[in-house]
Motif scaffolding. Structure first.
Motif, PDB file in Angstrom:
ATOM      1  N   THR A   5       6.368  -8.487   9.797  1.00 43.18           N
ATOM      2  CA  THR A   5       7.234  -8.778   8.660  1.00 43.18           C
ATOM      3  C   THR A   5       8.605  -9.251   9.135  1.00 43.18           C
ATOM      4  O   THR A   5       8.985  -9.038  10.281  1.00 43.18           O
ATOM      5  CB  THR A   5       7.410  -7.535   7.770  1.00 43.18           C
ATOM      6  OG1 THR A   5       7.790  -6.418   8.579  1.00 43.18           O
ATOM      7  CG2 THR A   5       6.114  -7.208   7.048  1.00 43.18           C
ATOM      8  N   ILE A   6       9.340  -9.859   8.209  1.00 43.20           N
ATOM      9  CA  ILE A   6      10.662 -10.402   8.520  1.00 43.20           C
ATOM     10  C   ILE A   6      11.716  -9.571   7.796  1.00 43.20           C
ATOM     11  O   ILE A   6      11.673  -9.449   6.571  1.00 43.20           O
ATOM     12  CB  ILE A   6      10.765 -11.873   8.078  1.00 43.20           C
ATOM     13  CG1 ILE A   6       9.663 -12.702   8.744  1.00 43.20           C
ATOM     14  CG2 ILE A   6      12.141 -12.448   8.415  1.00 43.20           C
ATOM     15  CD1 ILE A   6       9.565 -14.108   8.219  1.00 43.20           C
ATOM     16  N   PRO A   7      12.667  -8.976   8.524  1.00 44.95           N
ATOM     17  CA  PRO A   7      13.690  -8.161   7.866  1.00 44.95           C
ATOM     18  C   PRO A   7      14.729  -9.003   7.138  1.00 44.95           C
ATOM     19  O   PRO A   7      14.855 -10.207   7.382  1.00 44.95           O
ATOM     20  CB  PRO A   7      14.323  -7.397   9.032  1.00 44.95           C
ATOM     21  CG  PRO A   7      14.127  -8.295  10.215  1.00 44.95           C
ATOM     22  CD  PRO A   7      12.812  -8.998   9.992  1.00 44.95           C
ATOM     23  N   THR A  24      15.037 -10.117   4.089  1.00 44.63           N
ATOM     24  CA  THR A  24      14.612 -11.174   3.175  1.00 44.63           C
ATOM     25  C   THR A  24      14.673 -10.642   1.747  1.00 44.63           C
ATOM     26  O   THR A  24      14.653  -9.421   1.525  1.00 44.63           O
ATOM     27  CB  THR A  24      13.172 -11.629   3.488  1.00 44.63           C
ATOM     28  OG1 THR A  24      12.314 -10.486   3.419  1.00 44.63           O
ATOM     29  CG2 THR A  24      13.084 -12.258   4.866  1.00 44.63           C
ATOM     30  N   GLU A  42      10.732  -5.920   3.433  1.00 41.02           N
ATOM     31  CA  GLU A  42       9.606  -5.730   4.343  1.00 41.02           C
ATOM     32  C   GLU A  42       8.489  -4.875   3.757  1.00 41.02           C
ATOM     33  O   GLU A  42       7.324  -5.032   4.121  1.00 41.02           O
ATOM     34  CB  GLU A  42      10.096  -5.118   5.655  1.00 41.02           C
ATOM     35  CG  GLU A  42      10.897  -6.084   6.505  1.00 41.02           C
ATOM     36  CD  GLU A  42      11.144  -5.559   7.896  1.00 41.02           C
ATOM     37  OE1 GLU A  42      10.234  -5.644   8.749  1.00 41.02           O
ATOM     38  OE2 GLU A  42      12.257  -5.061   8.144  1.00 41.02           O
ATOM     39  N   GLN A  52       6.410  -7.283   1.754  1.00 39.97           N
ATOM     40  CA  GLN A  52       5.678  -8.142   2.695  1.00 39.97           C
ATOM     41  C   GLN A  52       4.510  -7.382   3.319  1.00 39.97           C
ATOM     42  O   GLN A  52       3.384  -7.882   3.384  1.00 39.97           O
ATOM     43  CB  GLN A  52       6.606  -8.609   3.805  1.00 39.97           C
ATOM     44  CG  GLN A  52       7.718  -9.550   3.407  1.00 39.97           C
ATOM     45  CD  GLN A  52       8.610  -9.853   4.609  1.00 39.97           C
ATOM     46  OE1 GLN A  52       8.154 -10.298   5.650  1.00 39.97           O
ATOM     47  NE2 GLN A  52       9.895  -9.600   4.470  1.00 39.97           N
ATOM     48  N   GLY A  53       4.793  -6.181   3.803  1.00 42.06           N
ATOM     49  CA  GLY A  53       3.770  -5.402   4.483  1.00 42.06           C
ATOM     50  C   GLY A  53       2.609  -5.037   3.583  1.00 42.06           C
ATOM     51  O   GLY A  53       1.440  -5.142   3.970  1.00 42.06           O
ATOM     52  N   TRP A  85      -1.076  -4.328  13.265  1.00 44.30           N
ATOM     53  CA  TRP A  85       0.197  -4.280  12.550  1.00 44.30           C
ATOM     54  C   TRP A  85       1.349  -3.976  13.505  1.00 44.30           C
ATOM     55  O   TRP A  85       1.366  -2.942  14.178  1.00 44.30           O
ATOM     56  CB  TRP A  85       0.123  -3.211  11.459  1.00 44.30           C
ATOM     57  CG  TRP A  85       1.403  -2.924  10.767  1.00 44.30           C
ATOM     58  CD1 TRP A  85       2.165  -1.797  10.881  1.00 44.30           C
ATOM     59  CD2 TRP A  85       2.093  -3.771   9.856  1.00 44.30           C
ATOM     60  NE1 TRP A  85       3.289  -1.907  10.103  1.00 44.30           N
ATOM     61  CE2 TRP A  85       3.258  -3.102   9.460  1.00 44.30           C
ATOM     62  CE3 TRP A  85       1.826  -5.046   9.346  1.00 44.30           C
ATOM     63  CZ2 TRP A  85       4.167  -3.671   8.572  1.00 44.30           C
ATOM     64  CZ3 TRP A  85       2.727  -5.599   8.458  1.00 44.30           C
ATOM     65  CH2 TRP A  85       3.873  -4.920   8.079  1.00 44.30           C
ATOM     66  N   SER A 104       4.901  -2.706  14.148  1.00 42.44           N
ATOM     67  CA  SER A 104       5.723  -1.786  13.364  1.00 42.44           C
ATOM     68  C   SER A 104       6.780  -1.104  14.230  1.00 42.44           C
ATOM     69  O   SER A 104       6.930  -1.405  15.415  1.00 42.44           O
ATOM     70  CB  SER A 104       4.807  -0.736  12.707  1.00 42.44           C
ATOM     71  OG  SER A 104       5.496   0.041  11.760  1.00 42.44           O
ATOM     72  N   PRO A 125      15.097  -1.753   8.529  1.00 44.49           N
ATOM     73  CA  PRO A 125      14.013  -2.393   9.293  1.00 44.49           C
ATOM     74  C   PRO A 125      13.036  -1.404   9.923  1.00 44.49           C
ATOM     75  O   PRO A 125      11.871  -1.728  10.136  1.00 44.49           O
ATOM     76  CB  PRO A 125      14.758  -3.190  10.368  1.00 44.49           C
ATOM     77  CG  PRO A 125      16.094  -3.455   9.775  1.00 44.49           C
ATOM     78  CD  PRO A 125      16.419  -2.212   9.001  1.00 44.49           C
ATOM     79  N   ASP A 155      11.426   0.771   6.515  1.00 47.14           N
ATOM     80  CA  ASP A 155      10.526  -0.044   5.696  1.00 47.14           C
ATOM     81  C   ASP A 155       9.174  -0.238   6.391  1.00 47.14           C
ATOM     82  O   ASP A 155       8.121  -0.164   5.755  1.00 47.14           O
ATOM     83  CB  ASP A 155      11.158  -1.402   5.395  1.00 47.14           C
ATOM     84  CG  ASP A 155      12.322  -1.309   4.421  1.00 47.14           C
ATOM     85  OD1 ASP A 155      12.561  -0.208   3.893  1.00 47.14           O
ATOM     86  OD2 ASP A 155      12.999  -2.334   4.204  1.00 47.14           O
ATOM     87  N   LYS A 156       9.206  -0.496   7.693  1.00 46.61           N
ATOM     88  CA  LYS A 156       7.943  -0.630   8.428  1.00 46.61           C
ATOM     89  C   LYS A 156       7.168   0.681   8.406  1.00 46.61           C
ATOM     90  O   LYS A 156       5.933   0.700   8.281  1.00 46.61           O
ATOM     91  CB  LYS A 156       8.218  -1.083   9.861  1.00 46.61           C
ATOM     92  CG  LYS A 156       8.701  -2.524   9.993  1.00 46.61           C
ATOM     93  CD  LYS A 156       8.930  -2.884  11.445  1.00 46.61           C
ATOM     94  CE  LYS A 156       9.336  -4.352  11.616  1.00 46.61           C
ATOM     95  NZ  LYS A 156      10.669  -4.643  11.046  1.00 46.61           N
TER      96      LYS A 156
END
Length: 300
Positions: free
Chosen positions: A79-81, A83, A87, A90-91, A108, A110, A126, A129-130
């Motif tokens: 994923t892209i932080p 944004t 995330e 996205q995930g 994945w 992470s 970041p 969220d992951k």
């Protein structure tokens, strides 16, 4: 595409995705499908020139992911932080799309939850969220192998931590917002991540390996190193003069991030699973020899 099993790689033009794509291409066993938001960009064209099937999709758009994942044997997800969609969204989309497309394996990328491992002392989106996506994965039936990647050796360049000394251009400064003795779990992404992902995908075909691969997170940060050790290694390998400089002029959000490092939380429990997977990882000295030395020579 050929009769080879397809591996779909998100972020195929980014640091992690490129490492995975390159390892897959070098191995030659799999057909590679690269996912990018802009398939007409020069970086995407470079992938096409290498024989990668480039597909347009976005982690913010679940429907586009489902289409991009169709027929894939494995998906590498990242994923892209910072944004708009975040995330976690996205995930979840990546996980849901992999399940909807009946993908046998999601790998994945992470990080551990900062809030959880620091007892609430550090809240870092970041990381947290992951970690939230990991918890979501546990509620689904999507077969997933989770990697924790750590500090990137490439940060020396991408974050402009390596700088010529302003008063003497024969000397170099390592300008980082981390206290000198804090150890960090570290990965040379270009050198090792792709090979780790490839080994996981290869071993997934052996059903006896699957419980071991999914039982717990795989630490894809093969060594720990402090800034002092980074500086000393740079001196030793290059024969040049390096000095540690503490970078203090950071936005508040990044101050929280690096205080997390300072407090010793960016360390990972080590295991021998990478060795068991047959992955020969690199040291920081290897990274300096192969990437820093040529860079310094180009600046002479």
């Amino acid at each position: 595409m050929s009769g080879k099993k397809i591996v779909t790689v998100l972020g195929a033009t980014g640091t992690q995705g490129q490492s995975v794509v390159n390892a897959l291409l070098k191995n030659g066993t799999y057909a590679v499908r690269g996912i990018t938001r802009n398939p007409d960009a020069p970086a995407a064209q470079t992938l096409k020139d290498k024989g990668v099937e480039v597909v347009s999709a976005s982690a913010a758009d679940k429907i586009s992911l489902i289409k991009a994942f169709e027929g894939a044997y494995a998906v590498f997800g990242v994923t892209i932080p910072f944004t708009p969609e975040g995330e976690v969204t996205q995930g979840r989309n990546i996980v849901d799309a992999a399940f909807a497309a009946k993908v046998p394996l999601l790998v994945w990328s992470s990080l551990p939850g900062a809030s959880e491992i620091s007892g609430g002392k550090h809240i870092i989106p970041p990381f947290d969220d992951k970690s939230a996506v990991e918890k979501y994965i546990a509620t689904t039936s999507q077969p997933t192998v989770i990697l924790h990647t750590g500090w990137f050796t490439e940060n020396l360049f991408t974050q402009h931590f390596l700088q010529p000394d302003p008063s003497d251009h024969n000397k170099w400064n390592v300008v980082v917002p981390v206290v000198p003795d804090a150890k960090m779990g570290t990965l040379w992404v270009e050198g090792d991540l792709g090979n780790i992902v490839l080994a996981v995908i290869d071993h997934w075909a052996d059903e006896s390996w699957r419980p071991k691969l999914t039982k717990e997170v795989i630490v894809a940060a093969p060594f720990e190193i402090s800034v002092n050790e980074i500086v000393n290694t740079l001196k030793k390998v290059t024969g040049k003069d390096f000095k540690y400089v503490y970078k203090s002029d950071l936005p508040a959000g990044f101050q929280v991030l690096f205080k997390f490092f300072d407090d010793g939380y960016y360390r990972f429990p080590q295991s021998n699973i990478l060795e068991e997977l047959g992955v020969k990882t690199h040291s920081y000295e290897d990274f300096v020899r192969e990437r820093v030395v040529p860079y310094l020579q180009s600046k002479q």
